[in-house]
Design an enzyme around this catalytic site. Structure first.
Site: not given
Length: 486
Positions: A59, A258, A279, A290, A369, A373, A380, A416, A420, A454, A456
């Site tokens: 609940d 991620h 991030d 973001d 990547h 975006h 996204h 971004e 890596y 990175r 961004e």
């Protein structure tokens, strides 16, 4: 004027959503005018809002977040609602109608004051409000000649929004396909009021990132940085939600794109000499930030860290200086890849012709990547691969782009670029003669446990260039100064 506002934080006027409704009304009529076979009568857009969702069979509910298309049109924070735009085709005008749950009297004991339909009308500045159980009667009374409902597949998740079911549906002509690309395209270009909300949530997120930089030192846990961010975003910025799960990777975790998911919940101690890639983005009134910052745990970059960080920074700067209305996003991804490879070559990691490296897809080894975006009510955001827009590129190193459109003023995007050192991708490159020939293997291997960088930013596209809403330290010198200040 009615607003959404947390305490003394940014006031979001309900006119933002009214203007969105007007925009969608015009877009629907413009796109469907030829296919509409009637000159009088009503065309209705019927949307179902988000519902409360229980934690499995308990609940306890998840903290509610409104469905994004419903938020775009109505700005309603409560679950269980429906909305109609009742469009008069002849006059090209629409009326907004909100349907809210009819809650039992017991609600007032547990959950607070029961609001009337008039309360909701004032709160959200819509034309009419009824209870949800009156939807069927409303449709019978207004007798729409066509009802458009919302159904479509998200090009990022691959998940399909199912058309809503409602009582009496079989009595009407219902189209569930036409609306999705129209309203998605409306969401791509931000209004002046939306831009101010996005500017606000980016500033809150930027300030929270700076707090994290000032806090982090060797020996702290990654999740402590996450907690600092979330606390500032909520306590100072009024942002109850984050736009996505915070990614707080240190050391080799900074190369996990991620990181921070349930199986790796930002739970590693941060070590001296490592980079941190954080991030994180707050969310206010449904609108997302973001932002990614990469910085040294001890406040001082090593020479190798400067080498990689500045290569990524140069790629970011090249895009920021080139992107504008009319420029291809695919070309911006290529530009970032080119600059990154040029800098890696200048630093002794690569050998050979950069054009040949790009053709071979070497850029994808370092940045697997896309460049960025669309950003808005979803982190996204929708609009990437609509039917009228370019298809996803087929080349491997371009195929991860979340959109391939030509940029237009009013688009809001992330920029971004990253670099890596991911073990699997490094091994694949070394095993592929067409890629290995460009590598100075000794230098390449020196970075095997480096992690990643990175940078961004949240960027508004304008007629003449870009405006960056991420106000954080970016150069090596700025970052070291910010971390030394605390």
């Amino acid at each position: 004027m009615a607003t959404y506002q947390m305490g003394s934080c940014h006031a979001v006027p309900m006119t933002l959503f009214k203007n969105n409704r007007d925009k969608v009304t015009k877009a629907v009529l413009s796109n469907l005018q030829e296919s509409l076979k009637f000159e009088a009568g009503s065309l209705q857009l019927l949307l179902e809002g988000g519902k409360d969702k229980s934690l499995y069979n308990t609940d306890v509910d998840y903290v509610f977040r409104q469905e994004s298309y419903f938020q775009y049109l109505f700005g309603v924070k409560e679950p269980g609602c429906w909305g109609i735009l009742n469009i008069d085709v002849k006059s090209s005008t629409s009326r907004s109608v909100l349907f809210v749950p009819r809650l039992p009297e017991l609600y007032e004991t547990w959950m607070g004051q029961l609001l009337t339909t008039d309360d909701f009308k004032v709160m959200y500045e819509v034309d009419e409000v009824y209870f949800e159980d009156e939807l069927e009667a409303y449709l019978e009374r207004t007798a729409p000649k066509l009802i458009l409902t919302l159904s479509g597949t998200n090009s990022d998740s691959g998940l399909t929004m199912q058309p809503p079911e409602f009582a009496g549906k079989e009595k009407y002509v219902v189209n569930c396909d036409a609306l999705y690309p129209i309203i998605s395209e409306c969401r791509v270009i931000k209004s002046a009021e939306e831009i101010e909300v996005l500017r606000y949530v980016a500033k809150v997120s930027s300030d929270a990132h700076i707090k994290v930089m000032e806090f982090i030192r060797p020996g702290r846990m990654e999740y402590e940085g996450e907690s600092v961010f979330l606390h500032h975003a909520y306590a100072v910025g009024g942002c109850r939600h984050a736009s996505y799960t915070c990614i707080c990777g240190s050391g080799t975790n900074s190369a996990i794109l991620h990181y921070g998911h349930a199986g790796a919940p930002n739970n590693r101690p941060i070590q001296d000499g490592e980079l941190c890639l954080f991030d994180m983005g707050a969310n206010y009134c449904g609108y997302a930030a973001d932002i990614t910052c990469t910085f040294p745990a001890n406040g001082k970059f090593t020479e190798d860290q400067k080498f990689i960080y500045n290569a990524v920074l140069d790629a970011r700067n090249a895009v920021m200086n080139t992107a504008r209305d009319g420029v291809s996003w695919v070309d911006m991804h290529r530009l970032a890849g080119r600059v990154l490879l040029e800098r890696l070559k200048a630093g002794g990691m690569l050998n050979g012709d950069v054009d040949e490296m790009l053709e071979a897809g070497l850029s994808g080894v370092f940045q697997p990547h896309g460049l960025g975006h669309l950003l808005g009510l979803d982190v996204h955001d929708v609009g990437g691969y609509l039917p009228a827009e370019p298809l996803r590129p087929s080349e491997e190193w371009l195929s991860k782009l979340r959109f391939a459109r030509v940029l237009r003023a009013g688009m809001y995007v992330t920029v971004e670029p990253g670099c890596y050192f991911i073990g699997r991708l490094m091994n694949n490159a070394l095993a592929n003669p067409e890629l290995r020939k460009f590598l100075n293997v000794e230098v390449f291997e020196r970075f095997r446990n480096f992690g990643g960088v990175r940078i961004e930013d949240d960027v508004l596209i304008t007629k003449t260039g870009t405006e960056n809403f991420a106000i954080v330290p970016r150069t090596v010198e700025e970052i070291e100064a910010a971390m030394a200040a605390k």
